[in-house]
Design a protein around this motif. Structure first.
Motif, PDB file in Angstrom:
ATOM      1  N   GLY A  20      -2.999  10.602  16.467  1.00  0.00           N
ATOM      2  CA  GLY A  20      -2.366  10.397  15.167  1.00  0.00           C
ATOM      3  C   GLY A  20      -1.937   8.967  14.947  1.00  0.00           C
ATOM      4  N   ALA A  21      -1.351   8.355  15.977  1.00  0.00           N
ATOM      5  CA  ALA A  21      -0.902   6.963  15.854  1.00  0.00           C
ATOM      6  C   ALA A  21      -2.082   6.008  15.672  1.00  0.00           C
ATOM      7  CB  ALA A  21      -0.084   6.567  17.082  1.00  0.00           C
ATOM      8  N   TYR A  22      -3.212   6.319  16.308  1.00  0.00           N
ATOM      9  CA  TYR A  22      -4.405   5.474  16.156  1.00  0.00           C
ATOM     10  C   TYR A  22      -4.938   5.554  14.728  1.00  0.00           C
ATOM     11  CZ  TYR A  22      -9.009   3.426  16.986  1.00  0.00           C
ATOM     12  OH  TYR A  22     -10.129   2.633  16.912  1.00  0.00           O
ATOM     13  N   VAL A  23      -5.095   6.767  14.218  1.00  0.00           N
ATOM     14  CA  VAL A  23      -5.672   6.946  12.880  1.00  0.00           C
ATOM     15  C   VAL A  23      -4.739   6.414  11.792  1.00  0.00           C
ATOM     16  CG1 VAL A  23      -6.562   8.636  11.229  1.00  0.00           C
ATOM     17  CG2 VAL A  23      -6.967   8.961  13.669  1.00  0.00           C
ATOM     18  N   LEU A  24      -3.446   6.603  11.990  1.00  0.00           N
ATOM     19  CA  LEU A  24      -2.456   6.189  10.980  1.00  0.00           C
ATOM     20  C   LEU A  24      -1.767   4.873  11.355  1.00  0.00           C
ATOM     21  CD1 LEU A  24      -0.774   9.672  10.356  1.00  0.00           C
ATOM     22  CD2 LEU A  24      -2.426   8.508   8.870  1.00  0.00           C
ATOM     23  N   ALA A  25      -2.465   4.023  12.107  1.00  0.00           N
ATOM     24  CA  ALA A  25      -1.854   2.772  12.590  1.00  0.00           C
ATOM     25  C   ALA A  25      -1.307   1.926  11.439  1.00  0.00           C
ATOM     26  CB  ALA A  25      -2.868   1.982  13.406  1.00  0.00           C
ATOM     27  N   LYS A  43      -7.922  11.149   7.801  1.00  0.00           N
ATOM     28  CA  LYS A  43      -8.874  10.339   7.037  1.00  0.00           C
ATOM     29  C   LYS A  43      -8.955  10.833   5.585  1.00  0.00           C
ATOM     30  CE  LYS A  43     -10.620   7.466  10.178  1.00  0.00           C
ATOM     31  NZ  LYS A  43     -10.528   5.995  10.025  1.00  0.00           N
ATOM     32  N   LEU A  44      -8.943  12.137   5.414  1.00  0.00           N
ATOM     33  CA  LEU A  44      -8.979  12.729   4.069  1.00  0.00           C
ATOM     34  C   LEU A  44      -7.724  12.353   3.280  1.00  0.00           C
ATOM     35  CD1 LEU A  44     -10.467  14.651   2.101  1.00  0.00           C
ATOM     36  CD2 LEU A  44      -9.153  16.531   3.118  1.00  0.00           C
ATOM     37  N   CYS A  45      -6.571  12.400   3.935  1.00  0.00           N
ATOM     38  CA  CYS A  45      -5.310  12.034   3.269  1.00  0.00           C
ATOM     39  C   CYS A  45      -5.284  10.558   2.888  1.00  0.00           C
ATOM     40  CB  CYS A  45      -4.126  12.361   4.169  1.00  0.00           C
ATOM     41  SG  CYS A  45      -3.821  14.126   4.373  1.00  0.00           S
ATOM     42  N   ILE A  46      -5.792   9.707   3.765  1.00  0.00           N
ATOM     43  CA  ILE A  46      -5.842   8.266   3.474  1.00  0.00           C
ATOM     44  C   ILE A  46      -6.722   8.008   2.257  1.00  0.00           C
ATOM     45  CG2 ILE A  46      -6.675   6.042   4.364  1.00  0.00           C
ATOM     46  CD1 ILE A  46      -5.849   7.053   7.183  1.00  0.00           C
ATOM     47  N   LEU A 102       2.198   5.562  -0.223  1.00  0.00           N
ATOM     48  CA  LEU A 102       2.327   5.470   1.233  1.00  0.00           C
ATOM     49  C   LEU A 102       3.100   6.649   1.826  1.00  0.00           C
ATOM     50  CD1 LEU A 102       2.024   3.944   3.924  1.00  0.00           C
ATOM     51  CD2 LEU A 102       4.095   2.668   3.328  1.00  0.00           C
ATOM     52  N   TRP A 103       4.320   6.903   1.336  1.00  0.00           N
ATOM     53  CA  TRP A 103       5.158   7.948   1.923  1.00  0.00           C
ATOM     54  C   TRP A 103       4.527   9.334   1.767  1.00  0.00           C
ATOM     55  CZ3 TRP A 103       9.068   7.273   5.154  1.00  0.00           C
ATOM     56  CH2 TRP A 103       9.679   6.020   5.192  1.00  0.00           C
ATOM     57  N   LEU A 104       3.873   9.569   0.647  1.00  0.00           N
ATOM     58  CA  LEU A 104       3.191  10.843   0.432  1.00  0.00           C
ATOM     59  C   LEU A 104       2.026  10.985   1.403  1.00  0.00           C
ATOM     60  CD1 LEU A 104       3.104  13.376  -1.391  1.00  0.00           C
ATOM     61  CD2 LEU A 104       1.503  12.115  -2.878  1.00  0.00           C
ATOM     62  N   ARG A 105       1.285   9.887   1.554  1.00  0.00           N
ATOM     63  CA  ARG A 105       0.110   9.887   2.433  1.00  0.00           C
ATOM     64  C   ARG A 105       0.502  10.185   3.884  1.00  0.00           C
ATOM     65  NH1 ARG A 105      -1.816   5.176   0.963  1.00  0.00           N
ATOM     66  NH2 ARG A 105      -1.300   3.854   2.743  1.00  0.00           N
ATOM     67  N   ILE A 106       1.505   9.490   4.363  1.00  0.00           N
ATOM     68  CA  ILE A 106       1.876   9.664   5.777  1.00  0.00           C
ATOM     69  C   ILE A 106       2.606  10.986   5.995  1.00  0.00           C
ATOM     70  CG2 ILE A 106       4.144   8.495   5.705  1.00  0.00           C
ATOM     71  CD1 ILE A 106       3.291   7.165   8.392  1.00  0.00           C
ATOM     72  N   GLY A 107       3.405  11.410   5.000  1.00  0.00           N
ATOM     73  CA  GLY A 107       4.119  12.679   5.136  1.00  0.00           C
ATOM     74  C   GLY A 107       3.176  13.856   5.203  1.00  0.00           C
ATOM     75  N   ILE A 108       2.196  13.907   4.287  1.00  0.00           N
ATOM     76  CA  ILE A 108       1.221  15.002   4.279  1.00  0.00           C
ATOM     77  C   ILE A 108       0.330  14.929   5.510  1.00  0.00           C
ATOM     78  CG2 ILE A 108      -0.770  15.956   3.045  1.00  0.00           C
ATOM     79  CD1 ILE A 108       0.573  15.140   0.439  1.00  0.00           C
ATOM     80  N   SER A 109      -0.048  13.710   5.911  1.00  0.00           N
ATOM     81  CA  SER A 109      -0.898  13.544   7.099  1.00  0.00           C
ATOM     82  C   SER A 109      -0.236  14.119   8.340  1.00  0.00           C
ATOM     83  CB  SER A 109      -1.216  12.069   7.329  1.00  0.00           C
ATOM     84  OG  SER A 109      -1.995  11.536   6.287  1.00  0.00           O
ATOM     85  N   ILE A 110       1.044  13.798   8.547  1.00  0.00           N
ATOM     86  CA  ILE A 110       1.733  14.234   9.768  1.00  0.00           C
ATOM     87  C   ILE A 110       2.002  15.729   9.744  1.00  0.00           C
ATOM     88  CG2 ILE A 110       3.887  14.041  11.074  1.00  0.00           C
ATOM     89  CD1 ILE A 110       3.926  11.057  10.329  1.00  0.00           C
ATOM     90  N   LEU A 158       1.774   3.592   9.827  1.00  0.00           N
ATOM     91  CA  LEU A 158       2.943   3.535  10.700  1.00  0.00           C
ATOM     92  C   LEU A 158       3.575   2.154  10.700  1.00  0.00           C
ATOM     93  CD1 LEU A 158       1.717   5.635  13.767  1.00  0.00           C
ATOM     94  CD2 LEU A 158       3.433   6.290  12.077  1.00  0.00           C
ATOM     95  N   ILE A 159       2.751   1.117  10.733  1.00  0.00           N
ATOM     96  CA  ILE A 159       3.272  -0.256  10.701  1.00  0.00           C
ATOM     97  C   ILE A 159       3.986  -0.520   9.380  1.00  0.00           C
ATOM     98  CG2 ILE A 159       2.636  -2.711  10.625  1.00  0.00           C
ATOM     99  CD1 ILE A 159       2.446  -1.660  13.414  1.00  0.00           C
ATOM    100  N   LEU A 160       3.391  -0.091   8.284  1.00  0.00           N
ATOM    101  CA  LEU A 160       3.991  -0.321   6.967  1.00  0.00           C
ATOM    102  C   LEU A 160       5.321   0.416   6.832  1.00  0.00           C
ATOM    103  CD1 LEU A 160       0.841  -0.090   4.658  1.00  0.00           C
ATOM    104  CD2 LEU A 160       2.111  -2.152   5.268  1.00  0.00           C
ATOM    105  N   VAL A 161       5.376   1.649   7.314  1.00  0.00           N
ATOM    106  CA  VAL A 161       6.618   2.419   7.228  1.00  0.00           C
ATOM    107  C   VAL A 161       7.667   1.883   8.185  1.00  0.00           C
ATOM    108  CG1 VAL A 161       7.646   4.683   7.703  1.00  0.00           C
ATOM    109  CG2 VAL A 161       5.546   4.520   6.384  1.00  0.00           C
ATOM    110  N   ALA A 162       7.252   1.562   9.409  1.00  0.00           N
ATOM    111  CA  ALA A 162       8.198   1.140  10.435  1.00  0.00           C
ATOM    112  C   ALA A 162       8.753  -0.257  10.193  1.00  0.00           C
ATOM    113  CB  ALA A 162       7.529   1.180  11.808  1.00  0.00           C
ATOM    114  N   ALA A 163       7.945  -1.144   9.621  1.00  0.00           N
ATOM    115  CA  ALA A 163       8.381  -2.540   9.545  1.00  0.00           C
ATOM    116  C   ALA A 163       8.097  -3.234   8.223  1.00  0.00           C
ATOM    117  CB  ALA A 163       7.734  -3.333  10.685  1.00  0.00           C
ATOM    118  N   GLY A 164       7.130  -2.764   7.460  1.00  0.00           N
ATOM    119  CA  GLY A 164       6.818  -3.398   6.186  1.00  0.00           C
ATOM    120  C   GLY A 164       5.528  -4.200   6.232  1.00  0.00           C
TER     121      GLY A 164
END
Length: 482
Positions: free
Chosen positions: A304-309, A433-436, A442-450, A312-318
């Motif tokens: 998950g961390a690889y696909v959503l790298a 990949k489908l969610c991306i 961003l928040w919708l994409r990562i929330g639904i993905s996880i 994750l960076i955008l959410v964690a740090a900007g």
């Protein structure tokens, strides 16, 4: 201890690990934006220096103490004598660490600007020694460890949001984080009395303790070098800004690594007893369960961390930290080799079986290779090179450790252990990949993905009758001790 109780301890420790994951996930997006990459870089560089002296202070004592104290934990008097000896050794090594740290801060001009910061961050060294948390681990008191950690983290979270408001507050952030790490150890000073009395003593059986402790120290030193050398060398060769960028993927990787460590700390006492009794039937059963658990939990985290790298960076740090996305993807590959190599073959097989020397030699070879790779590639390729050398190092370590495993250790059903997690991870990749592709927010994409990935993964494990999933469900719905 009954097997059912060990499962409950694993659940407690996973809950502690989960809170340790959520805690940085809540504060790091805020801190990375408030402090900016340069100050984050200063914090990480200072911590990388402190880690070396913390290692001198710890001297591999925690792992040794858990292994040794777990064999005498039913005798309060013997446990007290053993714990007091180990604690006293730790006091001596802590004093040595502070002397060496003071000399280093005075001698090396590169560290002059970091003196106050390093002094603040080093509070954790002495408090770790005073806390003797290894007593609680040897006694398998993971309920207390979990509750204590959770309370301290909540208080730290409140303090950070209240007092860290601008870039110059990075000193305040360092103080809060140091006190957060120290708070749990302060509580231990009183709590451990229920098990034994730990006092300072000069009557130490040095001949008994020194050799295994020193072997563990050299091994941990080598591990620390290739864990911290990349950050230290980036700081020296490329500056605080790139250290700040690199700190984000490292932080995410470390969070995932905590999942592996949470399993080890629970099963280490049981494995130590099994090797002490030379009971390979028990050992093989335990190792089968451990490998199944770590693969089932760890593999989807890495995938998950690889696909959503990027997400994750955008959410964690900007967006300011987006150049660190490739480094995170590379570090996820290293996390897999670390899971199989250092975590399983090293920490869960060689250490409990008292093969510290073999583990130490493998770690030393790996550390030397890591430093050489870093020196060659970091000046040219920066943080991506540091991530790449980490992959190479963990791969080398894995190959070296496989050769040292006792032939009597046989883990049956390897295909059954891996097949359902691998199929589940393929589903995670396709769904993410489908969610991306489908969601631009961003928040919708990562929330639904996880959330969707977790549901799909658990569904696949359930229908394929994954043994770890079945045991966890059984524990959740039939939690009463027999």
């Amino acid at each position: 201890m009954r097997n059912h109780s060990m499962k409950k301890n694993i659940i407690y420790n996973f809950f502690k690990t989960f809170s340790s994951i959520v805690f940085p996930l809540l504060i790091f997006p805020y801190i990375s934006r408030v402090l900016a990459p340069d100050n984050i870089g200063r914090i990480q560089f200072g911590q990388s220096i402190v880690n070396y002296f913390a290692l001198i202070a710890s001297l591999g004592i925690a792992t040794y103490a858990i292994r040794l104290c777990s064999t005498v934990r039913n005798d309060r008097e013997k446990l007290g004598l053993m714990a007091s000896e180990i604690f006293s050794i730790n006091v001596f090594t802590t004093a040595l660490a502070y002397v060496l740290m003071t000399i280093s801060l005075l001698l090396f001009r590169e560290l002059h600007d970091y003196r106050i910061l390093i002094a603040i961050q080093s509070i954790t060294i002495i408090m770790t020694t005073m806390g003797t948390d290894w007593v609680n681990s040897a006694m398998e008191d993971f309920k207390y460890i979990t509750i204590r950690t959770f309370i301290i983290q909540i208080l730290s979270l409140i303090a950070i949001f209240c007092f860290v408001r601008k870039p110059d507050d990075y000193f305040i952030y360092a103080v809060v984080m140091a006190l957060s790490a120290s708070g749990t150890n302060i509580l231990n000073i009183w709590y451990r009395r229920r098990y034994c009395k730990v006092t300072f003593t000069t009557h130490i059986k040095w001949s008994k303790h020194l050799k295994p402790i020193l072997l563990l120290f050299v091994m941990l030193l080598a591990q620390s070098i290739f864990s911290n050398a990349d950050t230290t060398m980036i700081g020296i060769m490329r500056g605080d800004y790139e250290v700040g960028l690199y700190s984000v993927p490292v932080k995410i990787t470390n969070i995932i690594s905590q999942v592996f460590a949470s399993v080890l700390i629970v099963v280490l006492p049981q494995l130590s007893i099994g090797f002490e009794e030379n009971n390979f039937e028990k050992i093989n059963i335990l190792l089968h369960k451990i490998l199944s658990l770590t693969i089932t939990i760890g593999l989807p985290c890495i995938t998950g961390a690889y696909v959503l790298a990027e997400e994750l960076i955008l959410v964690a740090a900007g967006a300011e930290y987006s150049p660190a996305v490739p480094a995170l993807k590379i570090l996820m590959i290293s996390a897999f080799f670390s899971l199989i190599g250092g975590s399983f073959f090293g920490n869960m097989i060689l250490l409990p079986s008292k093969k510290e020397k073999e583990f130490m030699i493998a770690c030393c070879i790996t550390a030397i290779a890591n430093v050489l790779f870093n020196a060659i590639f970091i000046p040219v390729y920066g943080l991506n090179a540091a991530a790449g050398t980490t992959v190479a190092s963990y791969f080398i370590l894995m190959l070296l450790l496989i050769r040292k495993v006792d032939r009597r250790i046989k883990i049956n059903g390897l295909t059954r252990i891996f097949i359902s997690p691998i199929l589940g991870c393929l589903a995670i990749i396709l769904f993410c990949k489908l969610c991306i592709y489908c969601f631009s927010i961003l928040w919708l994409r990562i929330g639904i993905s996880i959330t969707g990935s977790i549901f799909l993964y658990c569904l696949i494990l359930f229908f394929m009758k994954n043994e770890t999933m079945q045991e966890l469900l059984n524990l959740l719905f039939h939690s009463k001790e027999k």
